[in-house]
Motif scaffolding. Structure first.
Motif, mmCIF file in Angstrom:
data_model
loop_
_atom_site.group_PDB
_atom_site.id
_atom_site.type_symbol
_atom_site.label_atom_id
_atom_site.label_comp_id
_atom_site.label_asym_id
_atom_site.label_seq_id
_atom_site.Cartn_x
_atom_site.Cartn_y
_atom_site.Cartn_z
ATOM 1 N N GLN A 45 0.820 -1.211 0.000
ATOM 2 C CA GLN A 45 0.000 0.000 0.000
ATOM 3 C C GLN A 45 0.852 1.259 0.000
ATOM 4 O O GLN A 45 0.493 2.255 -0.630
ATOM 5 N N ARG A 74 -2.760 8.575 9.537
ATOM 6 C CA ARG A 74 -3.742 8.616 10.633
ATOM 7 C C ARG A 74 -4.819 9.670 10.386
ATOM 8 O O ARG A 74 -5.965 9.491 10.772
ATOM 9 N N GLY A 76 -6.004 10.466 7.577
ATOM 10 C CA GLY A 76 -6.834 10.090 6.435
ATOM 11 C C GLY A 76 -6.498 10.812 5.150
ATOM 12 O O GLY A 76 -7.338 10.914 4.260
ATOM 13 N N LYS A 79 -6.026 7.683 0.425
ATOM 14 C CA LYS A 79 -7.245 6.883 0.245
ATOM 15 C C LYS A 79 -6.964 5.428 0.627
ATOM 16 O O LYS A 79 -6.593 4.612 -0.205
ATOM 17 N N THR A 81 -8.384 2.051 3.063
ATOM 18 C CA THR A 81 -9.403 1.437 3.905
ATOM 19 C C THR A 81 -8.824 1.292 5.310
ATOM 20 O O THR A 81 -7.613 1.422 5.509
ATOM 21 N N ASP A 82 -9.676 1.025 6.272
ATOM 22 C CA ASP A 82 -9.181 0.835 7.639
ATOM 23 C C ASP A 82 -8.161 -0.295 7.700
ATOM 24 O O ASP A 82 -7.140 -0.182 8.376
ATOM 25 N N LYS A 83 -8.444 -1.370 6.982
ATOM 26 C CA LYS A 83 -7.541 -2.523 6.960
ATOM 27 C C LYS A 83 -6.175 -2.128 6.394
ATOM 28 O O LYS A 83 -5.127 -2.465 6.962
ATOM 29 N N ASN A 84 -6.186 -1.395 5.295
ATOM 30 C CA ASN A 84 -4.927 -0.976 4.671
ATOM 31 C C ASN A 84 -4.228 0.094 5.493
ATOM 32 O O ASN A 84 -3.002 0.132 5.557
ATOM 33 N N ARG A 85 -4.988 0.968 6.139
ATOM 34 C CA ARG A 85 -4.395 1.994 6.998
ATOM 35 C C ARG A 85 -3.635 1.330 8.143
ATOM 36 O O ARG A 85 -2.491 1.695 8.438
ATOM 37 N N ASN A 86 -4.247 0.340 8.769
ATOM 38 C CA ASN A 86 -3.579 -0.380 9.852
ATOM 39 C C ASN A 86 -2.323 -1.090 9.350
ATOM 40 O O ASN A 86 -1.302 -1.109 10.036
#
Length: 98
Positions: A45, A74, A76, A79, A81-86
């Motif tokens: 990512q 953090r 945002g 772009k 998703t929450d999964k990819n952000r984590n």
């Protein structure tokens, strides 16, 4: 008939390793841990969304800029998703200690 089947069975290609039924070291050696999977997703990512050729951090992600990138993730700003952000935050923590 049973005599004809015994030599074929004994000389099979499975050898002494049990053929495809071993399930031992060969199967577990190819598995990756959840942490490794998360780190790989995060790295992917980062390449796609943060350091791509047209991205703002192309060639700029390093030890000094990593905290800034983590803060932007953090907030945002990318772009993700929450999964990819984590996953990205996990990768940045593993790679750069942020």
């Amino acid at each position: 008939m049973a005599i004809g089947a015994v030599p074929a069975f004994a000389s099979g290609s499975g050898g002494g390793g049990g053929g495809g039924f071993s399930g031992g070291s060969g199967a577990s050696a190819s598995r990756i841990t959840e942490a490794q999977r998360l780190e790989r997703r995060g790295k992917s990512q980062v390449r796609k969304r943060i350091t791509c050729k047209k991205c703002s951090y192309n060639g700029k992600l390093n030890q000094q800029s990593a905290p800034e990138v983590a803060k932007a993730v953090r907030a945002g700003e990318f772009k993700l998703t929450d999964k990819n952000r984590n996953a990205v935050l996990f990768y940045l923590r593993q790679r750069y200690g942020v």
